[in-house]
Motif scaffolding. Structure first.
Motif: not given
Length: 181
Positions: A28-30, A118-122
């Protein structure tokens, strides 16, 4: 969490719980990170998820140029992302010539945008991350079996945060912004 809250509350996390990151969450993050803008929509960012303790130990011990902060972060994170870039596409024309005087710089620029997406989605998924840049890209590529035609752009430790660090002092808008009127 709305976008501004996500940007303002995201921190570099260097201490993680032992809880694994699920493949479903990572995917989901990717998927969200795939919406990061890139040069002419080339979408050159690729993500290699390393959870094998031996490979993580090899990268932490042999590939981070003796930098103890990276060694520690990799060792305590349940997952390490090796962010790679497909070579020869970002910043290039179809004939292989550079599009601007920035030349290969656009590969790093696009990788940086992808890393932050990526970091914001994580973070939106409750995960913590820290982007690391001190490493030997050739040793990391060998340890992580990076495919030919790709280069290592960054390492990102990922996991469930064990801490909730405060934000470091930020520069003021007056220090950051200049108007030319």
């Amino acid at each position: 969490m709305d976008a501004l809250d996500c940007i303002i509350s995201r921190r570099s996390i260097r201490q993680f719980t032992a809880e694994a990151v699920s493949e479903e969450t990572l995917e989901s993050v990717v998927a969200a990170a795939s919406y990061a803008p890139s040069w002419k929509n080339t979408q050159t960012a690729r993500y290699i998820a390393v959870t094998d303790p031996e490979v993580k130990a090899e990268i932490a011990g042999d590939c981070v140029l003796g930098f103890p902060g990276n060694t520690r972060s990799i060792n305590v994170a349940p997952m390490l992302i090796v962010l790679t870039t497909v070579n020869g596409r970002s910043g290039y024309e179809r004939d292989g010539s550079f599009s601007t005087q920035k030349q290969r710089h656009w590969e790093s620029f696009d990788a940086g945008i992808a890393a932050e997406a990526f970091c914001l989605a994580a973070h939106a998924h409750g995960l913590g991350t820290v982007i690391m840049g001190i490493f030997d890209p050739y040793k990391v590529a060998s340890a992580a079996h990076v495919p030919n035609g790709q280069s290592v752009s960054a390492l990102i430790a990922v996991g469930h945060p064990a801490t909730d660090p405060r934000a470091p002092k930020r520069k003021t808008v007056d220090e950051l912004l200049t108007y030319r009127r």
